[in-house]
Every structure is written in structure tokens, then in C-alpha cells.
Design an enzyme around this catalytic site. Structure first.
Site, PDB file in Angstrom:
ATOM      1  N   HIS A   1       6.415   2.613   3.492  1.00  0.00           N
ATOM      2  CA  HIS A   1       7.906   3.302   3.632  1.00  0.00           C
ATOM      3  C   HIS A   1       7.910   5.154   2.426  1.00  0.00           C
ATOM      4  O   HIS A   1       9.118   5.602   2.332  1.00  0.00           O
ATOM      5  CB  HIS A   1       8.936   2.630   3.382  1.00  0.00           C
ATOM      6  CG  HIS A   1      10.576   3.286   3.533  1.00  0.00           C
ATOM      7  ND1 HIS A   1      10.608   3.936   4.621  1.00  0.00           N
ATOM      8  CD2 HIS A   1      11.459   3.248   3.073  1.00  0.00           C
ATOM      9  CE1 HIS A   1      12.145   3.790   4.814  1.00  0.00           C
ATOM     10  NE2 HIS A   1      13.123   3.875   2.978  1.00  0.00           N
TER      11      HIS A   1
ATOM     12  N   LEU B   1       2.751   4.215  -2.770  1.00  0.00           N
ATOM     13  CA  LEU B   1       2.614   4.790  -3.140  1.00  0.00           C
ATOM     14  C   LEU B   1       2.665   4.121  -4.877  1.00  0.00           C
ATOM     15  O   LEU B   1       1.231   4.041  -5.532  1.00  0.00           O
ATOM     16  CB  LEU B   1       3.963   5.707  -4.052  1.00  0.00           C
ATOM     17  CG  LEU B   1       3.758   7.058  -3.265  1.00  0.00           C
ATOM     18  CD1 LEU B   1       4.830   7.902  -3.510  1.00  0.00           C
ATOM     19  CD2 LEU B   1       2.323   8.239  -3.518  1.00  0.00           C
TER      20      LEU B   1
ATOM     21  N   GLU C   1       9.670   0.000  -6.321  1.00  0.00           N
ATOM     22  CA  GLU C   1      10.570  -1.120  -5.943  1.00  0.00           C
ATOM     23  C   GLU C   1      10.999  -2.741  -5.755  1.00  0.00           C
ATOM     24  O   GLU C   1      11.986  -2.822  -6.349  1.00  0.00           O
ATOM     25  CB  GLU C   1      11.342  -0.862  -4.193  1.00  0.00           C
ATOM     26  CG  GLU C   1      12.690  -0.725  -4.303  1.00  0.00           C
ATOM     27  CD  GLU C   1      13.016   0.081  -3.243  1.00  0.00           C
ATOM     28  OE1 GLU C   1      12.624   0.504  -2.264  1.00  0.00           O
ATOM     29  OE2 GLU C   1      14.239  -0.182  -2.567  1.00  0.00           O
TER      30      GLU C   1
ATOM     31  N   HIS D   1      23.386   4.708  -0.042  1.00  0.00           N
ATOM     32  CA  HIS D   1      22.983   6.724   0.004  1.00  0.00           C
ATOM     33  C   HIS D   1      23.968   7.419   0.404  1.00  0.00           C
ATOM     34  O   HIS D   1      24.701   6.577   1.539  1.00  0.00           O
ATOM     35  CB  HIS D   1      21.689   6.565   0.650  1.00  0.00           C
ATOM     36  CG  HIS D   1      21.264   8.338   0.259  1.00  0.00           C
ATOM     37  ND1 HIS D   1      21.849   8.939   0.839  1.00  0.00           N
ATOM     38  CD2 HIS D   1      20.208   8.856  -0.354  1.00  0.00           C
ATOM     39  CE1 HIS D   1      21.578  10.647   0.484  1.00  0.00           C
ATOM     40  NE2 HIS D   1      19.926   9.668  -0.590  1.00  0.00           N
TER      41      HIS D   1
ATOM     42  N   GLY E   1       0.765  -1.327  -0.012  1.00  0.00           N
ATOM     43  CA  GLY E   1       0.220   0.356  -0.248  1.00  0.00           C
ATOM     44  C   GLY E   1       0.652   1.117  -0.035  1.00  0.00           C
ATOM     45  O   GLY E   1       0.446   2.565   0.741  1.00  0.00           O
TER      46      GLY E   1
ATOM     47  N   ARG F   1      22.728  18.269  -0.635  1.00  0.00           N
ATOM     48  CA  ARG F   1      23.210  18.719  -1.504  1.00  0.00           C
ATOM     49  C   ARG F   1      22.755  18.920  -2.570  1.00  0.00           C
ATOM     50  O   ARG F   1      23.817  20.111  -3.088  1.00  0.00           O
ATOM     51  CB  ARG F   1      23.904  17.489  -2.252  1.00  0.00           C
ATOM     52  CG  ARG F   1      25.331  16.513  -0.903  1.00  0.00           C
ATOM     53  CD  ARG F   1      26.042  15.259  -1.114  1.00  0.00           C
ATOM     54  NE  ARG F   1      25.081  14.236  -0.678  1.00  0.00           N
ATOM     55  CZ  ARG F   1      24.970  13.017  -2.064  1.00  0.00           C
ATOM     56  NH1 ARG F   1      25.413  13.340  -3.047  1.00  0.00           N
ATOM     57  NH2 ARG F   1      23.872  12.448  -1.973  1.00  0.00           N
TER      58      ARG F   1
END
Lengths: 238, 659, 257
Positions: free
Chosen positions: B43, B15, B397, B256, B13, B272
Site C-alpha cells: 500500500h 517501504l 504505520e 482524509h 514488505g 489542494r
């Protein structure tokens, strides 16, 4: 350097007939920068495999881990154990929400009902052509909407609210803030009179007693005080 | 036995899942979304910095369009992506962002006139056109030619998730949270739904559907240090794997550059992007030495490696948690931070007691690269359907669609979730409309019973091993041996030990025998799943003998287009196997719109070229030279692609219209 | 009969649907919320003035007498008439009852509600929540003590004056009642005014958080000042009453002219 801390947690499993409400006590060694997320994860992995609590993002973004920490509704993931000088921390599940087990409560269903009840969405009354350049919005207005859109539905405002504690049907600061958010959004075409239909009763805006425990416990520092007052003024005139 | 029927079943559930559900609901399909947590806690909410879409509203985005976005993404992927998918994506992204605006995402807007920004540590004034006043703004992000990342301060994912979830509720999508899919129901290589465990009661229910879509996000939690939420365990991948589906490029794991030390909470690339810089123990800004062109804003894989390289040179800052580097955003000024990087400030203050707006050293935040994103996932066609199991779709993802190849650009993932939800949602709806449930109830009941028995089996085990120890060991192995710098020996050890751990899970003891609401039992069925996913990552990494994007082999430093321009496919042949099987799916250079070349950042001269690259480039040059007409027609000649629902329509831009 | 019947039908519809016959929400709750605040505000203004006038005794019996006469409208009718005090008491009593009726909606109304509220407040130790506990407690006290006082004023308006009032306070044993009434009413009004400021966002300005603290401080100071003034005048009445106990019933005559 590292001291021993004592964490007391409410334990009860409503789905188990043999379960009785108890307060379990755990002793563990504090590590530097320890949050209650780290502490509870450690307890679950090493001391009590049966302890239930909710954590998702563990960064204060998702709003899953609200609980009563030494009396105050707070996000456990953002609470450092070092804050408590006597090393004693007592954890209770959030009140007003349905208890699932131990420290885990069903904020999800509550928030879903609230969202549907306050119609927490844009009512544009028109189709947008998404190939076209988007509708312009004044930067300040977008910023103002964003301020209110930062709510993470953690439920701390509801757990802190005296009205919500007493009256199950009260919409809570979260709901009133949500209505205010759509009321100022230029994409939403609803009028104040439409919003009155949603929150114009004692379960809505007129149930709020302005005790501001919502504002004082909001982990996102939302401007609940001024926005609820704003909605009240609008609704009295609507 | 409880059985529920629906037309479209969506697992996850966030995006991607919610946007797909909107697509199927709009097409009139009965849709159920299952989610581990209340959907607004997914997340996706943690995406901070922004969403890439080539709107070109800001003066710093002028000249941006689908072509530029396409090139940035392909380079970012180190040519590991599917270029057709990238085209589909870049064409739809501007529509996605405009749709989201109409659903209430309060995108940060442009103010016409002068504004001060920090570029290359210097305060610079840029002038926004008056015509752009009130349109969606964008910030700079790593690996992009233009300022293309649209944002709402640093809570972009949050506002997007709320808008999409709200819209889904408006349309009446059925959302069931605290539900976990623990296996897929399949017959003759077609998927008909899932067996689902209710996390509020422990009850099992079979959800039978015409089509099933997995949108469960990444698998970061197999690593010890990850920016991912606690729910990103890769169980969605695991149930697909166990059902026989192919997973692709699982070894492509992004680290990351700037999670905060030690909690591992992400500090957005927007830090950044807005002008913040990395510093070493001497306070020296080192990135320009390594990457003179993109500096601190090279792609994530490059920056992360450069950081570790710099630490290895003895320039790291020592701390009780090991060495780290500094992220300095104090140069942006307090006002900017308190408006646009508020969550960053909040995180830093809460977890580290550092106010990043404090000037000088006092405000520097300790950072170190950590696991962040899973480029790999369930291998699907451009339509989002599993390449080998009918009726099983995946997006976001969880899928290897494959937009990101071996490295994802910042701002492209949150963008992918919604764009893939739009596109794959439509194709998924097509499938659900055209197919029937032609499965016997006995098949469903058998699968339900099998899962029921499995839970009893787990509770009956009495081998003495502890599931928490196994999990902990797995996460340590992944961290130490399948991290940023990889080598054959470590990877070999990792695969071996992970297999042993998988075997060990059959010899555990679950101390609490309760079937309902038992967190230990949940670990007992999740950890073997996580181990299978971890094995796909480790084995894929061991076998891939080259360096590409985020996959970096110290024993094979070069990107090898000659032998390794392909996708790793891992799959589970037999349920009792302790290792995945592996094969490869080649990428066809001759169909690419942009054949492999140097990325423009990262180490030079590290490519083993494929002769076809040159050949294809010549062909492209020829087509370009002969071409008469606009850029859209040229693109069509180079690499045709399809999109549903009018998503291929041209996007209007300020000043240039639909050009 | 017919009209009654129609009204009853409207009420039937609203009690079933929660909406009026026009399928819209009733505007009554808005009016009630507004009225609760409005009556509270009127009563607060009344009480601030009342306490001040009453404190005139501190400056001597004459000034108190003058003010008493003023309320009997002696500038309008020769010698004044206590009936005007009765009328004023009646109006205030009516507003008072209305305010109580409206405010009582917010009180805990069952054992569980009470228990939850109390536990909640005890655990949370939150200033504004505690303040509200004070407010409902004092409100409850006022309901009785205020009624007694108002009834006395309504029925015996003539018994106001430097001696008459003092006799009531001392000899008629009203001083314990007045002491409790004073504390309750000042705290209740203070907390109430602060709540009104928050509730309607009157002084939110650009920085609502800071202004809230500022307003709370001001209200707190004013409350304390009023408590002191009130206590002083009560002590003065007790003193006069004590000295006057042997001449109980005798009325005050202006001494100096």
C-alpha cells in the site's frame, strides 16, 4: 435503472486433486459505478465464498488485479461493468503466469525474476554522502525517467505479448522498459554494452516482434513503442 | 513440521519493512521479508502527494530546516506525539530523501527562473534561483509553514517503493511474498519469530529468528469507507496484541478530507497543495470562512471536520450516495494537471467519468472525508522495540513510535516509513547481532501445532453464523459510531456490539472445508483479529474523554492537557477476553522541547491547559535567553536525543551550508 | 583443422554458458535481428519495383517488352542477355532464403505454442497481433510459391516477355499460383514495412502513438494500391495469354517503331 449482469469466471484449484477446470456463472444486480472489484467482492461475499482473485489497492495503482476481461488483458479494478452493453462479462486468469487458483496468478514471482534478471536497480559504482546536497538532475530528464518509472508490474503487457505467450523466457515489455528506464537515468553508470549483457539476445530485446499489444494494453499508457525501439537501436550498436 | 531459521525476520514488505531489511542486510544479517502481496504492490505505492523533508531548495521553502519541520509536526500531532521521536525523524528525513534520489527516485526537479503557481486561487509567478536548478522540488501541503513536500508528480509512493524494493533486490534481501504471519512465537516475553501461512499453498511454517520486526501498515479496513488497500486489515497489530504486546493510541484514526465519492479512492492532498480548493453545493469556497489563515490547507483532522460541519449546515451536495462536497482543481489548468496530477485525473475519469481539467463545474470532483491513516499502533520505544516484548520491533504505520500523535501531517507518513526503516532498522540490526536464538524447538513446534489446530477448529465450527456478515457489521459499526464525530453513547454501543460480534465468530460455519487456498477460511481467522483491533480503537475512543487531533468527542469538545496528555495503551490480557484492557502512559511536559499550546488553526479557546505547560515554556525561554551558540547546541540543551549510523550529522542546504 | 577446432571450442563454451569465451554475450543475435529487417527491407523494395515493372503490361506489350529488354541489359550488350535476369533472380533467391531462415525463428514451433498463440489472438482481437498472424501465414505461403517462381526465373530467364509471360500465366496454368503469390507478397511486404517502421522507431517523432496510426494508414493505402495494380496486370496477362493460346510459344516482336 439497474440491470442484471452475468459474470462468467474460470475456476480451477491446481492444488486440489479433485478440482476440475470449469467456468462458473454468476448473476448479480448492477449498481451505479460498479467496477469488477465491487462485483467480484460481492460475488465472493454472497454467492461463491470459494472464488479467488487478487485485489490490493482497487484504484489502478498497485497492478495486482490483471485478468482477461472479455478477451482483453485489463485491470479489473479499473473496469466498469457498465462498459459491457450486453451485460455479459467473461473473466479468465492472465496467461503466461503460473496459475494459483481461479483468477489468481503468480505475477509476483515472475516480476521478481524479471527484476533480478534485468538488474532492475541503480548501479552507481560509488557511495553517496547523504548529508550533502543531492546530485543535480535536469528537470526534463527527471520527468523522462519518471515516465518510465510509472510501470506498475501488472503483467498486462506480458499477457498481451505474442512472444511471451509462446516463449516462457521472454523478458517482456516490462523488462525492456525497465532497462530503458535505467539507461536514461543519470544516476546509473552502466554503459550500453553492459545493458547488452542483460537483454542482448532472443529472450531479450531481439525476441520482441513489435506487435505493440503491450503498448495498446498498458494501463499506465507507458511509451513502450518508442522506448523498445530506442533500446533496439542502442543494442544493435552496442 | 517445517521450521526455517533466520537472523532478522521482517513482516511486511512495504517501504518501512523493505528499508529496515536493507539496514539489516547491510549489517550482514541473514534477513527474510514476508509480504502478503508482491512487495511492489504494497500500500506504500498508493501514497500520492509526497514526502516531507526540509531540503529548502525551492524559493517557497527558503528558511526551512529541521526546527520548522519539528514545530509543524508537533502542532499537527496536537501535542500527542513523542517529541524526541519527532526530532529523530526531522533530522534524518533530508538524508532519507537524498538516499532515495541516489537509488533512482525521479524526484520532480526545480527549473531555475520563473514558474507559474496557483496560490489562494490566483495565478502567481514565483522565481526559482538559478543555483537551485536541478535540485529536488517541493510542493505545499497541509499544516506546514513551508513548501516542504518533495514529490514525483502524484505517484511519489510508487516511485519510492520501487526504488527501495529494487535496492533491496540489489543487496540480495530474501523476499517471500504471498506469506501471512498468523501468530508470533514468544517465550518469557521475548519474541522469536512467527508462524506463517503460505497463501499460495495454505501450508504453515515456523520462521524462527533472533529478532522480529512488524511493518504491516495500518488497519483502515476495519472501517466501511477507507482509502486503504484491501490488505490493510491490521493483522500485524492483531498478532502483536495476541502475543501480549501493547498497542497505543489506537483511537487516533485519521480521516482524509478528499477521497472521491463513492469508491473511496484517495485524491492526494497535493490537489489542494498545488492550489485546488473545496467548494459546496453553491460552488462557494467555504474553507477560508472557517480557517482564515491556512484555509483549505489546515491539518487533515481540521479540514475533515470543517467539511462535515459545513455539510451539517445544509451546504452538502446531495447524491445517491449521500451528501458530499466538491474538490476543484480545474483552476490549476490542464497542463499542470496532466503533468503533476495525472493519477488524480485518471482516477476521476475512470471511476466517475469526470475530467478534472475541464473548466468550471464540469471538472469538479465529488469528495467526502473517509478513514485514511492509523496513527496508533504497536507501542515501541524510540529505538523501535516493543515496550513490553523483547525482540519484537515495529516501524511505519504499524507502529506507534510516535511521530504523529493524534493527527498526522500529509507527507509525513511516507517520509516516516523510510526514515523509521533507516533508524529502527539499525537498532533492530543491533538487537539481532547481539542476541541469540535461545528457544527450544518444542516451544516452536507447540506454537505451530496450536495454529494448525486452530485452523482445524475453525473448519469444525458449526454455529451457522456467517463470517462475511460479521465483518460487514463490524465495518458498519466502526463507520457509524467510531467515525469523525464521536460521542459517549455511540462509542459505548460500538464496544458492546463489537464484543458480541467477537463472541459470534466462535459460532460460525465455514462452508468450504478445504484447508488450502480457501478464501473463506482466511476470512474466518482474519475477522476475529480485525475485531480485536476494532475493539481497541472503539474502547480507546470511549475512554478518552477529550478532543485531540483526529479524536473528536462531541461530548468533550476541549483538548484536555490537564488530564489527557497521555497515550492510551490497550492490550489483551487473556485470550478469551472479549474486550481489551486499558491503561495510560503519561507524556512528560517538563521534557518537551515545545510544551502544549494553540496549534494556530482549528477552533480557538478549546484547551484545558496544564499548568506545567507554562512552567516548561518559561524554562525554555530562560535557556534560550542564556544560550550562546548555534541552533543545534540549543536544541541539545532543550531535549537531547540519539540517532545511529551518522544520521545525526548536520544536513547541507543551499545557501546556508551546514548551518 | 586447428582453426576449426578452436572455433568449435568457442562454440562449445557459448552453448554451455550462453556467453563467449570473453564471458560476454554474443553479438550474433543483434546481427540476426538487424539482418532480418535488412533482408525484409531489400525484398520489399524489390517487390515494389518488380510489381511496377510487371504492370508495364497495362500500358501495352511494347512497354513491357522494353522493360524486359532493359533487365537483359540491352543498353549494355547488343540485344541483351537473359543471363542477367538469372543473376538477379539468384541474388534475390539468396536474400529470400536468408530472410526466411531468420524470420522462421519467430514462428510457433510446437503444438502448444501454436495453440496458445491462436487462442491468444482469437481472444484478444488486437489489430497488430492479427496482422502478424497474416504475416506468418503469408510468409509460409511465400516460402513455397516464392521459391517456385524464383526457381522458374532462375532457370528460364528467357521466358519473360509479353507473350512468353502470358503463355506461362494462362497456358501453363501459372495464374492460380501468381494470384496467391501476388496477394501474399503484397500483404506480407505491407505488414513487414509497417513492422519495420515500428520496430526501429523510424517515424516516431514527438508523438509516436499518433504517428503509428498515421503510418499504418499510409502503408494500408499503398498496400491496397499495389494489390489493385497487381491484379490489373495479372488480368492483362491472362487476357493476352487467352488470346495467344493458339500461338503458344511464339515470341513477341515489337510492332511500332
Amino acid at each position: 435503472m439497474s440491470r442484471e449482469i452475468t459474470i462468467t469466471a474460470f475456476k480451477y484449484n491446481p492444488s486440489d486433486k479433485n478440482s476440475k477446470p470449469t467456468f462458473a456463472e454468476y448473476k448479480l444486480t448492477e449498481t451505479p459505478g460498479m467496477t469488477l472489484y465491487i462485483a467480484l467482492t460481492k460475488i465472493k461475499a454472497t454467492i461463491d465464498h470459494d472464488l479467488s482473485s487478487d485485489f490490493v489497492c482497487r484504484a489502478g495503482i498497485c497492478g495486482a488485479c490483471g485478468m482477461i476481461i472479455n478477451g482483453k488483458p485489463r485491470l479489473a479494478c479499473k473496469t466498469l461493468t457498465s462498459e459491457f452493453k450486453d451485460g455479459k462479462i467473461e473473466l479468465l486468469p492472465l496467461p503466461t503466469f503460473k496459475l494459483i487458483k481461479d483468477l489468481s496468478v503468480d505475477t509476483g514471482s515472475w516480476m521478481k525474476n524479471m527484476s533480478i534478471r534485468v538488474q532492475s536497480w541503480i548501479e552507481a559504482h560509488e557511495q553517496t554522502d547523504i548529508t550533502k546536497i543531492e546530485k543535480r538532475v535536469e528537470p526534463e530528464v527527471a520527468q523522462e525517467v519518471f515516465e518510465l518509472d510509472r510501470c506498475i508490474e501488472c503483467g498486462l503487457c506480458v499477457a498481451a505479448c505474442s512472444t511471451a505467450i509462446m516463449r516462457k523466457d521472454f523478458v517482456g515489455a516490462v523488462g525492456l522498459n525497465r532497462v530503458a528506464r535505467f539507461q536514461i537515468d543519470p544516476h546509473d553508470k552502466r554503459t550500453d554494452s553492459d545493458f547488452y549483457e542483460i537483454i542482448g539476445d532472443d529472450e531479450g530485446i531481439f525476441g520482441c516482434m513489435s506487435l505493440l499489444a503491450c503498448e495498446d494494453h498498458c494501463p499506465k499508457n507507458l511509451p513502450l513503442q518508442s522506448k523498445i525501439a530506442y533500446m533496439r537501436r542502442k543494442m544493435v550498436k552496442a | 513440521m517445517k521450521i526455517k531459521y533466520t537472523e532478522a525476520l521482517i513482516i511486511g514488505g512495504g517501504l518501512a519493512g523493505l528499508r529496515s531489511a536493507i539496514a539489516t542486510t547491510k549489517r550482514g544479517l541473514d534477513t527474510i521479508v514476508l509480504s502478503l502481496v508482491p512487495v511492489k504492490r504494497s500500500h506504500s505505492a498508493a501514497a500520492q502527494g509526497g514526502m516531507q523533508a526540509s531540503l529548502a531548495n525551492s524559493v517557497m521553502g527558503e528558511g526551512d530546516n529541521e526546527d520548522v519541520h519539528f514545530a509543524d509536526t508537533v502542532k499537527g500531532s496536537d501535542w500527542g506525539c513523542d517529541q524526541e521521536v519527532v526530532r529523530m525523524f526531522v533530522q534524518t528525513a533530508p538524508k532519507a530523501i537524498r538516499e532515495l534520489a541516489s537509488w533512482g527516485v525521479p524526484w520532480t526537479r526545480i527549473k531555475g527562473g520563473n514558474r507559474e503557481v496557483v496560490i489562494n486561487t490566483k495565478r502567481t509567478t514565483i522565481t526559482e534561483k538559478d543555483e537551485a536548478h536541478g535540485l529536488i522540488n517541493a510542493r505545499d501541503f497541509g499544516g506546514t509553514k513551508k513548501w516542504r513536500t518533495c514529490y514525483t508528480a502524484d505517484a511519489t509512493g510508487h516511485t519510492m517503493l520501487y526504488a527501495v524494493a529494487n535496492e533491496a533486490m540489489r543487496l540480495g534481501v530474501v523476499i517471500e511474498d504471498k506469506k501471512e504471519a498468523i501468530s508470533l512465537i514468544t517465550e518469557n516475553n521475548q519474541c522469536y519469530g512467527a508462524i506463517v501461512r503460505d497463501l499460495k499453498t495454505g501450508e504453515l511454517t515456523a520462521y524462527v529468528a533472533k529478532g522480529t520486526l512488524i511493518a504491516t501498515g495500518g488497519y483502515g479496513r476495519i472501517y466501511k469507507q477507507s482509502t486503504n488497500a484491501t490488505i490493510c486489515k491490521g493483522t500485524g497489530h492483531a498478532i502483536a496484541l495476541e502475543a501480549g504486546a501493547y498497542l497505543a493510541n489506537m483511537e487516533a484514526v485519521q480521516f482524509h478530507p478528499t477521497p472521491i465519492v463513492p469508491s473511496g479512492i484517495l485524491l492526494t492532498e497535493g490537489c489542494r497543495g498545488d492550489g485546488g480548493v473545496l467548494r459546496d453545493k453553491d460552488g462557494y469556497r467555504f474553507m477560508p470562512d472557517y480557517e482564515p489563515e491556512k484555509k483549505d490547507l489546515a491539518s487533515r483532522d481540521v479540514v475533515s471536520r470543517r467539511m462535515l460541519e459545513h455539510i451539517r449546515k445544509g451546504k452538502g451536495v446531495k447524491s445517491p450516495y449521500g451528501e458530499h462536497l466538491w474538490l476543484d482543481i480545474s483552476i490549476l489548468g490542464r497542463e499542470h494537471i496532466e503533468k503533476n496530477l495525472r493519477d488524480v485525473q485518471d482516477i476521476s475519469k475512470t471511476f466517475n467519468g469526470i475530467d478534472p481539467a475541464d473548466e468550471g463545474e464540469k471538472g469538479w470532483m465529488p469528495v467526502l472525508p473517509m478513514q485514511h491513516y492509523s496513527m496508533g499502533g504497536i507501542r515501541v520505544t524510540p529505538k523501535g522495540e516493543s515496550v513490553n516484548i523483547k525482540g519484537l520491533f515495529a516501524c511505519g504505520e504499524a507502529a506507534c513510535w510516535d511521530l504523529h500523535g493524534f493527527n498526522r501531517l500529509g507527507g509525513n507518513s511516507v517520509s516516516e516509513t523510510v526514515v523509521a526503516g533507516m533508524i529502527i532498522g539499525e537498532y533492530f540490526a543491533d538487537f539481532c547481532s547481539r542476541n541469540d536464538i535461545i528457544i527450544g524447538t518444542t516451544v516452536v513446534e507447540d506454537e505451530l501445532k496450536r495454529q494448525d489446530d486452530y485452523i482445524n477448529y475453525l473448519l469444525s465450527l458449526n454455529g451457522g453464523e456467517k463470517i462475511y456478515d460479521i465483518k460487514d457489521r463490524m465495518r458498519t459499526i466502526m463507520q457509524e459510531k467510531v467515525g469523525i464525530f464521536r460521542n459517549g453513547k455511540d462509542l459505548d454501543d460500538a464496544v458492546k456490539e463489537l464484543s458480541e460480534l467477537l463472541e459470534k465468530t466462535k459460532h460460525i460455519t465455514v462452508s468450504n472445508k478445504c484447508r488450502l487456498l480457501n478464501p473463506e477460511l482466511e476470512e474466518a481467522y482474519k475477522v476475529p483479529m480485525m475485531l480485536k483491533v476494532a475493539l481497541c480503537v472503539a474502547k480507546g475512543a470511549r475512554e478518552r474523554k477529550e478532543s485531540r487531533g483526529a479524536h473528536y468527542r462531541e461530548d468533550y469538545l476541549k483538548r484536555d492537557d490537564k488530564n489527557w496528555l497521555n497515550k492510551t495503551i490497550t492490550y489483551w490480557k487473556n485470550p478469551d477476553d472479549l474486550e481489551p484492557s486499558i491503561k495510560y502512559e503519561p507524556l512528560d511536559i517538563m521534557k518537551m522541547e515545545m510544551p502544549p499550546a494553540f496549534r494556530g488553526y482549528g477552533r480557538k479557546g478549546q484547551i484545558i491547559e496544564n499548568p506545567l505547560s507554562k512552567k516548561r515554556q518559561q524554562e525554555i525561554d530562560r535557556i534560550k535567553a542564556e544560550h550562546k551558540g548555534d541552533r543545534f547546541e540549543l536544541q541539545e540543551k532543550l531535549m537531547p536525543y540519539n540517532l545511529p549510523n551518522g544520521y545525526k550529522d548536520r544536513n547541507e542546504r543551499l545557501g546556508v551550508g551546514y548551518e | 583443422m586447428v582453426i576449426d577446432c578452436l572455433m568449435l571450442r568457442d562454440n562449445i563454451v557459448e552453448s554451455i554458458l550462453g556467453k563467449t569465451t570473453q564471458k560476454r554475450k554474443s553479438r550474433i543475435p543483434a546481427k540476426l535481428d538487424f539482418l532480418q529487417s535488412a533482408t525484409g527491407l531489400i525484398l520489399s523494395i524489390f517487390i515494389t519495383l518488380h510489381l511496377l515493372f510487371e504492370a508495364s503490361i497495362i500500358f501495352g506489350k511494347d512497354s513491357m517488352y522494353a522493360i524486359t529488354k532493359m533487365f537483359e541489359l540491352d543498353f549494355f550488350i547488343e540485344g541483351g542477355s537473359p543471363i542477367f535476369v538469372s543473376i538477379l533472380a539468384f541474388i534475390i533467391f539468396a536474400i529470400f532464403i536468408l530472410h526466411a531462415l531468420l524470420a522462421i525463428r519467430k514462428f510457433p514451433r510446437s503444438y502448444r505454442e501454436y495453440l496458445r498463440l491462436r487462442t491468444h489472438a482469437e481472444l484478444m482481437r488486437h489489430s497488430d497481433t492479427n496482422l502478424w498472424i497474416i504475416q506468418i501465414t503469408t510468409g509460409f505461403i511465400l516460402l513455397f510459391l516464392g521459391s517456385i517462381h524464383l526457381y522458374t526465373m532462375l532457370t528460364q530467364p528467357a521466358n519473360i516477355g509479353p507473350f512468353a509471360s502470358s503463355d506461362r500465366v494462362y497456358s501453363d496454368m501459372f495464374w492460380p499460383l501468381y494470384l496467391m503469390l501476388l496477394i501474399s507478397v503484397v500483404l506480407h511486404a505491407g505488414a513487414g514495412v509497417y513492422r519495420l517502421i515500428i520496430k526501429w522507431g523510424w517515424f516516431d517523432g514527438k508523438k509516436p502513438k499518433e504517428n503509428r496510426l498515421k503510418n499504418r494508414k499510409i502503408v494500408k493505402i499503398v498496400t491496397v494500391i499495389y494489390l489493385i495494380i497487381g491484379l490489373f496486370s495479372l488480368i492483362t496477362y491472362i487476357k493476352i495469354g487467352y488470346e495467344h493460346q493458339n500461338s503458344y510459344g511464339e515470341r513477341y516482336k515489337v510492332t511500332s517503331k
